[in-house]
Design an enzyme around this catalytic site. Structure first.
Site, mmCIF file in Angstrom:
data_model
loop_
_atom_site.group_PDB
_atom_site.id
_atom_site.type_symbol
_atom_site.label_atom_id
_atom_site.label_comp_id
_atom_site.label_asym_id
_atom_site.label_seq_id
_atom_site.Cartn_x
_atom_site.Cartn_y
_atom_site.Cartn_z
ATOM 1 N N SER A 1 98.184 26.584 39.787
ATOM 2 C CA SER A 1 96.283 26.138 39.290
ATOM 3 C C SER A 1 96.391 26.963 38.148
ATOM 4 O O SER A 1 97.247 26.967 37.017
ATOM 5 C CB SER A 1 95.629 27.436 40.245
ATOM 6 O OG SER A 1 94.344 27.467 40.437
ATOM 7 N N ASN A 2 94.730 26.895 37.443
ATOM 8 C CA ASN A 2 94.542 27.616 36.627
ATOM 9 C C ASN A 2 93.214 28.300 36.810
ATOM 10 O O ASN A 2 93.385 29.162 37.887
ATOM 11 C CB ASN A 2 94.138 26.633 35.465
ATOM 12 C CG ASN A 2 93.096 26.051 36.434
ATOM 13 O OD1 ASN A 2 92.020 26.264 36.152
ATOM 14 N ND2 ASN A 2 93.391 24.363 36.657
ATOM 15 N N PRO A 3 93.037 29.314 35.232
ATOM 16 C CA PRO A 3 92.212 30.583 35.367
ATOM 17 C C PRO A 3 90.901 29.550 35.267
ATOM 18 O O PRO A 3 89.637 30.848 35.144
ATOM 19 C CB PRO A 3 92.356 31.071 33.955
ATOM 20 C CG PRO A 3 92.807 30.531 32.981
ATOM 21 C CD PRO A 3 93.821 29.008 34.238
#
Ligand code: CTP
Length: 228
Positions: A33-35
């Protein structure tokens, strides 16, 4: 542009906004995923509702405070393919699609159906996810769906204007908002953004740093100014 046409813009068009990251599961608990927190998309959706538009807000796994926009249709998704399907289902004539989400570009070729053990040390092969904006563009071309506006975001660090402009062309967008990640007051997880709006004819305007809440309104007003 008559005053009457501007006033009718929110009755003519509906808005579909995406926000947040997506998750691509590797096994039963681990994911890629990513932030992204979904804050920018949330405030665009909220501004859309407050300006009288019919809004669908499609978000990946975001904090609770960015997961529900009052008086919008709220849709929660996990993966990029889920997001794509929910977006496609809502594309019809007179739709403005604003892709503020940061969908994962890759997913594991295979998801393990158990929690991987340390000793398994698997080789994981990633395969590309579909690009949502490009897929929607192909679909509206194929079905000749009129009056669909495609608006993107580009989060860039180097050669920002050049990369964002090439994304606008490559993804056949009507407008793109460049988010300058080289600035500490812009991008993932902060309350402000420094945006540059780039138009289809490649003309652009750099906006001063503002809160994402205010930018939500400014973004919708910019779209209305161009197509209202
Ligand atoms: N986007 C999309 N589908 C994806 C990935 C991104 O529609 N699978 C959208 C984003 O929501 C954003 C725009 O495309 O509006 C640009 O996203 P970005 O991640 O900057 O671009 P990429 O195409 O992933 O290009 P790169 O990673 O090479 O910079």
């Amino acid at each position: 542009m008559s005053i009457e046409s501007v006033n009718n813009f929110h009755e003519k068009y509906k808005i579909v906004v995406t926000s947040g990251p997506t998750r691509e599961f590797i096994d039963t608990i681990r994911f890629l995923s990513n932030p992204s927190t979904g804050r920018m998309g949330y405030y665009i959706a909220k501004a859309g509702v407050n300006l009288g538009f019919n809004v669908t807000y499609i978000h990946g796994p975001v904090p609770a405070r960015f997961s529900n926009v009052d008086d919008a249709e709220n849709i929660s998704v996990i993966s990029t393919v889920d997001m794509l399907n929910e977006v496609i289902n809502r594309i019809e004539p007179f739709t403005i699609l604003i892709m503020a989400a940061a969908p994962a570009d890759y997913r594991p070729e295979k998801k393990f159906d158990h929690k991987l053990k340390k000793k398994e040390n698997p080789e994981i092969k990633f395969i590309p996810n579909p690009d949502i904006l490009q897929t929607v563009h192909e679909l509206i071309e194929k079905n000749k769906t009129p009056d669909v506006l495609l608006i993107g975001f580009a989060a860039e660090i180097q050669n920002a204007l050049e990369y964002a402009t090439s994304k606008l062309e490559r993804k056949h967008l009507d407008m793109i908002f460049l988010n300058d990640l080289s600035k500490s007051d812009s991008g993932f997880g902060v309350d402000t953004n420094e945006l540059t709006v780039i138009h289809k004819d490649k003309s652009y305007e750099k906006w001063s740093t503002e809160s994402k809440e205010k930018l939500g309104y400014r973004i919708i007003n910019e779209i209305e100014k161009c197509w209202g």
